[in-house]
Design an enzyme around this catalytic site. Structure first.
Site, PDB file in Angstrom:
ATOM      1  N   GLU A 209       0.661  -1.158  -0.081  1.00 23.47           N
ATOM      2  CA  GLU A 209      -0.114   0.037  -0.053  1.00 23.47           C
ATOM      3  C   GLU A 209       0.891   1.256   0.097  1.00 23.47           C
ATOM      4  OE1 GLU A 209      -2.734  -0.421   3.013  1.00 23.47           O
ATOM      5  OE2 GLU A 209      -3.472  -2.421   2.578  1.00 23.47           O
TER       6      GLU A 209
ATOM      7  N   GLU B 296      -5.355 -11.095  -1.329  1.00 22.91           N
ATOM      8  CA  GLU B 296      -6.053 -11.199  -0.213  1.00 22.91           C
ATOM      9  C   GLU B 296      -7.652 -11.212  -0.497  1.00 22.91           C
ATOM     10  OE1 GLU B 296      -5.023  -7.502   1.982  1.00 22.91           O
ATOM     11  OE2 GLU B 296      -2.905  -7.729   1.692  1.00 22.91           O
TER      12      GLU B 296
HETATM   13  O1  G3I Z   1      -5.149 -11.357  18.594  1.00 26.42           O
HETATM   14  C1  G3I Z   1      -4.480 -10.242  19.150  1.00 26.42           C
HETATM   15  C2  G3I Z   1      -5.110 -10.268  20.777  1.00 26.42           C
HETATM   16  O2  G3I Z   1      -4.447 -11.398  21.280  1.00 26.42           O
HETATM   17  C3  G3I Z   1      -4.866  -8.852  21.421  1.00 26.42           C
HETATM   18  O3  G3I Z   1      -5.405  -8.827  22.659  1.00 26.42           O
HETATM   19  C4  G3I Z   1      -5.108  -7.829  20.461  1.00 26.42           C
HETATM   20  C5  G3I Z   1      -4.982  -6.378  21.014  1.00 26.42           C
HETATM   21  O4  G3I Z   1      -3.645  -6.165  20.788  1.00 26.42           O
HETATM   22  O5  G3I Z   1      -4.627  -8.081  19.047  1.00 26.42           O
HETATM   23  C6  G3I Z   1      -4.805  -8.936  18.618  1.00 26.42           C
HETATM   24  O6  G3I Z   1      -4.190  -8.919  17.382  1.00 26.42           O
HETATM   25  C7  G3I Z   1      -4.800  -8.267  16.308  1.00 26.42           C
HETATM   26  C8  G3I Z   1      -4.819  -9.287  14.862  1.00 26.42           C
HETATM   27  O7  G3I Z   1      -5.458  -8.340  13.677  1.00 26.42           O
HETATM   28  C9  G3I Z   1      -5.972 -10.337  15.065  1.00 26.42           C
HETATM   29  O8  G3I Z   1      -7.004  -9.848  15.377  1.00 26.42           O
HETATM   30  C10 G3I Z   1      -4.004  -7.138  15.843  1.00 26.42           C
HETATM   31  O9  G3I Z   1      -3.781  -6.122  17.092  1.00 26.42           O
HETATM   32  C11 G3I Z   1      -4.486  -6.260  14.717  1.00 26.42           C
HETATM   33  O10 G3I Z   1      -3.386  -5.352  14.199  1.00 26.42           O
HETATM   34  C12 G3I Z   1      -4.474  -7.294  13.492  1.00 26.42           C
HETATM   35  O11 G3I Z   1      -5.169  -6.641  12.676  1.00 26.42           O
HETATM   36  C13 G3I Z   1      -4.671  -7.188  11.237  1.00 26.42           C
HETATM   37  C14 G3I Z   1      -4.211  -5.985  10.287  1.00 26.42           C
HETATM   38  O12 G3I Z   1      -4.234  -6.299   9.020  1.00 26.42           O
HETATM   39  C15 G3I Z   1      -2.925  -5.310  10.784  1.00 26.42           C
HETATM   40  O13 G3I Z   1      -1.943  -6.184  10.880  1.00 26.42           O
HETATM   41  C16 G3I Z   1      -5.832  -7.741  10.745  1.00 26.42           C
HETATM   42  O14 G3I Z   1      -6.013  -9.185  11.366  1.00 26.42           O
HETATM   43  C17 G3I Z   1      -5.646  -8.265   9.161  1.00 26.42           C
HETATM   44  O15 G3I Z   1      -6.634  -8.581   8.421  1.00 26.42           O
HETATM   45  C18 G3I Z   1      -5.162  -7.065   8.392  1.00 26.42           C
HETATM   46  O16 G3I Z   1      -4.792  -7.485   6.968  1.00 26.42           O
HETATM   47  C19 G3I Z   1      -4.410  -6.369   5.907  1.00 26.42           C
HETATM   48  C20 G3I Z   1      -3.674  -6.719   5.106  1.00 26.42           C
HETATM   49  O17 G3I Z   1      -2.494  -6.953   5.945  1.00 26.42           O
HETATM   50  C21 G3I Z   1      -3.122  -5.735   3.959  1.00 26.42           C
HETATM   51  N1  G3I Z   1      -4.550  -5.289   3.316  1.00 26.42           N
HETATM   52  C22 G3I Z   1      -5.504  -4.851   4.198  1.00 26.42           C
HETATM   53  C23 G3I Z   1      -5.852  -6.093   5.100  1.00 26.42           C
HETATM   54  C24 G3I Z   1      -7.012  -5.744   5.990  1.00 26.42           C
HETATM   55  O18 G3I Z   1      -6.759  -4.588   6.821  1.00 26.42           O
END
Ligand code: G3I
Length: 340
Positions: free
Chosen positions: A127, A239
């Site tokens: 991105e 994705e």
């Molecule tokens: O699982 C932990 C949990 O144990 C903890 O308590 C909580 C608070 O810190 O965090 C949880 O992890 C989160 C994780 O998702 C699982 O739900 C992370 O904080 C959170 O940052 C993470 O978000 C991910 C995001 O990218 C940022 O990395 C999303 O799952 C994921 O679907 C999203 O994917 C992105 C692609 O990388 C790029 N394109 C867009 C796409 C959607 O945003």
């Protein structure tokens, strides 16, 4: 029974995004992933905010577990992502551009070296193309842009460090909304510039987070436009998910006008349309030789990021349902005679 991955030939990879916590032995998600796919992407645990939360401190645990799961189950691992403005730890962005360059080079070198020869492709940058054409050029003015001194040099640094660390790994630039001409044209401009300066870009990743109302032909135009522009460049769908909602642009801009939550009553007609679109997309993807892998952004509807984006509502964007049963979308891909 490997029904999904065995439906494809010519080493065409079908992947899913997963979190380490989904993969405990005996879990339904682990069974679907190991039984049906041949590619795995870390949904979040191979990003810098998880791997390197503080300078000089690496936390490899979750990434290593994903790597081990892939290797223990015959899956290939698709690296996601070395540089993304949304998961850039502050320590990496602080200091002079020269200091940021050193930190970036060290991080990329350390991560790519750790998994050298074990990851078939890395999304080196994610991105980096702007959504706002008014800025005069195609680059996103991200925190990485600022930390690099108000330019896009960080993209060069990342690709060159990754190539040096693992010469055999395919290096990708990944982005969303490539199905829209203006965004895609800006991506093409950037990739043309990178290739003209011998920056080692091997492929373009199309995230393809789309709506059930997106015509398959518009998705194919994105892939074909890249093929027409760059002979020999690889492409991945990285994705893919198909939201059951058809929202106006305002919903994505400021969460206004979003379609009302279906709750637990997603219309059968919508799920049928979704199944037919998945079928048409996979037929078209496998017919395009520059496309070598398609990854869906999650294993089942029980855990999709779309439950919270752009608004919190029930969604069903993937191939297995919340109970981990195969949906009509999967059956439609596998069986051309099946009527969803
Ligand atoms: O699982 C932990 C949990 O144990 C903890 O308590 C909580 C608070 O810190 O965090 C949880 O992890 C989160 C994780 O998702 C699982 O739900 C992370 O904080 C959170 O940052 C993470 O978000 C991910 C995001 O990218 C940022 O990395 C999303 O799952 C994921 O679907 C999203 O994917 C992105 C692609 O990388 C790029 N394109 C867009 C796409 C959607 O945003």
């Amino acid at each position: 029974d490997g029904q999904f991955r065995n439906a494809f030939t010519n080493n065409f990879l079908v992947g899913a995004a997963a979190k380490t916590e989904q993969l405990s032995s005996g879990s339904l998600d682990a069974a679907i992933l190991s039984g049906q796919f041949n590619s795995l992407t870390a949904e979040y645990q191979m990003k810098p905010d998880i791997i390197a939360p503080a300078e000089g401190q690496y936390n490899w645990t979750a990434a290593d577990e994903l790597m081990a799961f892939a290797e223990n189950n015959g899956l290939q691992l698709r690296g996601h992502t070395l540089l993304w403005h949304r998961t850039a730890p502050n320590w990496m962005l602080s200091g002079s551009p020269a200091e940021v360059k050193t930190k970036l080079q060290t991080y990329v070198t350390d991560v790519v070296t750790r998994y050298k020869g074990r990851i078939y492709a890395w999304d080196v940058v994610n991105e980096v193309i702007t959504d706002d054409a008014s800025l005069g050029d195609s680059y996103r003015r991200s925190n990485w842009w600022t930390a690099s001194g108000g330019n896009a040099d960080y993209i060069d640094w990342a690709f060159e460090a990754a190539r040096a660390a693992d010469p055999d790994c395919k290096l990708y630039i990944n982005d969303y909304s490539t199905e829209f001409d203006d965004k895609r044209d800006r991506l093409i401009t950037v990739v043309q510039d990178l290739l003209a300066r011998n920056i080692p870009v091997d492929g373009i990743g199309h995230q393809m987070h789309i709506s059930v109302s997106m015509p398959a032909a518009q998705v194919f135009r994105a892939v074909d436009a890249i093929d027409n522009q760059f002979m020999g460049l690889e492409q991945h769908i990285t994705e893919l998910d198909i939201s059951v909602y058809s929202d106006p642009a305002s919903c994505f801009a400021d969460m206004t006008g979003c379609q009302t939550d279906y709750g637990d009553a997603i219309p059968d007609t919508v799920l049928r349309d979704q199944a037919l679109l998945y079928r048409e997309l996979f037929n078209g993807f496998t017919a395009r030789s520059s496309l070598s892998s398609v990854t869906v952004w999650g294993i089942s509807d029980a855990e999709s990021w779309l439950a919270d984006w752009p608004v919190t509502r029930t969604n069903a964007p993937l191939l297995w349902d919340g109970d981990r049963n195969a949906k009509s979308a999967l059956q439609a891909i596998l069986d051309s005679s099946f009527t969803p």
